[in-house]
Design a protein around this motif. Structure first.
Motif, mmCIF file in Angstrom:
data_model
loop_
_atom_site.group_PDB
_atom_site.id
_atom_site.type_symbol
_atom_site.label_atom_id
_atom_site.label_comp_id
_atom_site.label_asym_id
_atom_site.label_seq_id
_atom_site.Cartn_x
_atom_site.Cartn_y
_atom_site.Cartn_z
ATOM 1 N N GLU A 1 -5.222 9.589 -9.534
ATOM 2 C CA GLU A 1 -5.544 9.848 -8.004
ATOM 3 C C GLU A 1 -6.464 11.225 -8.193
ATOM 4 O O GLU A 1 -7.527 11.227 -7.110
ATOM 5 N N ARG B 1 -7.363 3.494 -2.141
ATOM 6 C CA ARG B 1 -5.866 3.093 -1.708
ATOM 7 C C ARG B 1 -4.908 3.037 -3.131
ATOM 8 O O ARG B 1 -5.576 2.343 -4.089
ATOM 9 N N VAL C 1 0.786 -1.142 0.039
ATOM 10 C CA VAL C 1 -0.131 -0.151 -0.081
ATOM 11 C C VAL C 1 0.784 1.255 0.049
ATOM 12 O O VAL C 1 1.609 1.357 1.127
ATOM 13 N N VAL C 2 0.738 2.087 -1.297
ATOM 14 C CA VAL C 2 1.643 3.179 -1.008
ATOM 15 C C VAL C 2 0.817 4.323 -0.412
ATOM 16 O O VAL C 2 1.806 4.965 0.458
ATOM 17 N N ARG C 3 -0.153 4.639 -0.703
ATOM 18 C CA ARG C 3 -0.867 5.655 0.093
ATOM 19 C C ARG C 3 -2.373 5.520 0.192
ATOM 20 O O ARG C 3 -2.910 4.685 -0.901
ATOM 21 N N GLU C 4 -3.234 6.163 0.955
ATOM 22 C CA GLU C 4 -4.693 5.876 1.005
ATOM 23 C C GLU C 4 -5.177 7.398 1.266
ATOM 24 O O GLU C 4 -4.350 8.399 1.585
ATOM 25 N N GLY C 5 -6.528 7.647 0.725
ATOM 26 C CA GLY C 5 -7.079 8.810 0.663
ATOM 27 C C GLY C 5 -8.650 8.738 0.768
ATOM 28 O O GLY C 5 -8.994 7.538 0.524
#
Length: 425
Positions: free
Chosen positions: A310, A321, A126-130
């Motif tokens: 994104e 994510r 997982v690189v990033r979540e938003g």
């Protein structure tokens, strides 16, 4: 397609890199190198024979002019014997080259050094979540396949009647939502510098080979056998093949294109709860972005494509994510892939809605897609990239499930100018 140079530069490293994708290349790499050695040796013999035959032909002419007919005829017979032997070697050379091509196309692309080790989706990073997951009343929350019945916007049963499972019929506000999403995605892409194209929905075998669907995914594609055409699994195939057998000027890079198309996938072997409703279809709508980039700039281009997708997901107000795929979960052609997933409130799970990939020179080697600088005779293989921007079915599923209210299904603000309504009701 890997090049012989890539394979031969370091055999052990080739085997090690492909093992990251779970591909055991030990035997096939040895076979490729052996065939390449035979190809080189046979070609050298053919060239030597042709050179000697040319030399003998000159001698024959001199001997005839000098009246040495016996010697000339002896040499003439020698050239006939050499011609027959050369023909046999040329036939073998063609056979070896064909075998070599057949072996090389079985090798997947090298994974980037950024690719994490792993075999299953659980090993993806997982690189990033938003975004925020919606806080819905579980007792009143419906999955999208129930919501589509409630509001009469997608008819799965009618699709079965007309064609079969996996071919839904969109109706009323459901059809308009589809059209709105397509227009929204295309507008976002063109505003970011992508040129819109409308490609064919069927491609020939050369196009399927060029982007790596053939022979790797032949069983997953719908095949019109009479004309030997294939229904496209993604707009990536026809759009990228626009540049097959093309030499670009370096100044033209990057080339950025976007396209909306229906996509067709057999999805053989798919079954169970994960394929219910819109989760997995045989025909679905998708907007694609494609780039042809300079090798020195392709990973910067990949970052830009990820950021672009994104931003679109953020405008849809969906929790998301971004995953960096591990070696075992990557496609045959990809060097590095980032997947986007959105959260489905009713199903309480993440749904993949986009893959953004850098193929480096793997596709361009198949496509013979090259570039060169002004005044430079030498050409180089370009890098190709593509991404979903976005695939509609699971986006629609998440929008329906996450935005269900007592008043109806709320439409995100960014989409309302396209739908013309604020709620599906």
């Amino acid at each position: 397609m890997l090049t012989l140079k890539q394979i031969r530069e370091d055999k052990d490293q080739t085997i090690k890199r492909l093992a990251v994708k779970g591909f055991d290349a030990t035997t096939i790499v040895d076979e490729i190198i052996a065939l390449d050695d035979e190809r080189k040796a046979t070609q050298a013999k053919v060239d030597a024979n042709l050179a000697e035959m040319n030399n003998i032909s000159r001698q024959i002419g001199v001997m005839f002019s000098q009246g040495k007919q016996l010697e000339a005829n002896t040499l003439k017979q020698k050239t006939l014997d050499m011609k027959e032997a050369t023909k046999e070697m040329q036939d073998r050379l063609s056979e070896v080259e064909s075998l070599l091509d057949q072996k090389i196309v079985l090798l997947p692309n090298f994974p980037s050094e950024q690719v994490p080790a792993g075999r299953t989706p659980e090993d993806n990073q997982v690189v990033r979540e938003g975004g925020e997951k919606p806080n819905l009343n579980k007792d009143n929350t419906l999955p999208h396949w129930e919501l589509t019945k409630k509001y009469d916007i997608i008819d799965f049963e009618l699709g079965v009647k007309l064609t079969g499972a996996g071919f839904p019929v969109y109706k009323g506000q459901g059809a308009k939502l589809q059209r709105a999403l397509i227009a929204f995605f295309l507008d976002e892409n063109t505003a970011a510098g992508y040129t819109e194209v409308m490609p064919p929905l069927m491609v020939n075998e050369a196009s399927g080979f060029g982007t790596g669907q053939l022979p790797d995914k032949e069983g997953q594609m719908y095949h019109a056998t009479t004309d030997n055409f294939y229904l496209i699994p993604t707009a990536e195939v026809p759009v990228t093949n626009i540049f097959r057998d093309v030499i670009l000027n370096a100044k033209e890079l990057p080339v950025k294109m976007t396209a909306y198309t229906p996509c067709f996938r057999r999805e053989a072997g798919s079954y169970g709860k994960d394929v219910r409703g819109l989760n997995r279809l045989h025909q679905f709508d998708k907007v694609e972005i494609v780039q042809v980039a300079h090798p020195d700039e392709s990973y910067k281009a990949l970052e830009g494509m990820v950021a672009h997708v994104e931003n679109i997901v953020k405008k849809l107000e969906l929790p998301y994510r971004i995953l960096r795929l591990c070696g075992g979960d990557m496609s045959f052609t990809s060097a590095l892939t980032f997947d986007f997933e959105v959260y489905s409130a009713a199903q309480e799970r993440w749904l993949e809605v986009s893959s953004v990939s850098n193929f480096e020179s793997f596709q361009s080697n198949r496509l013979k897609l090259r570039f060169k600088d002004d005044g430079d005779k030498k050409t180089q293989l370009a890098h190709t990239l593509n991404g979903s921007s976005l695939a509609l079915p699971r986006i629609v599923a998440a929008l329906l499930e996450n935005n269900q209210t007592e008043k109806g299904i709320r439409i995100p603000k960014a989409l309302q100018p396209y739908t013309g309504f604020e709620y599906i009701c």
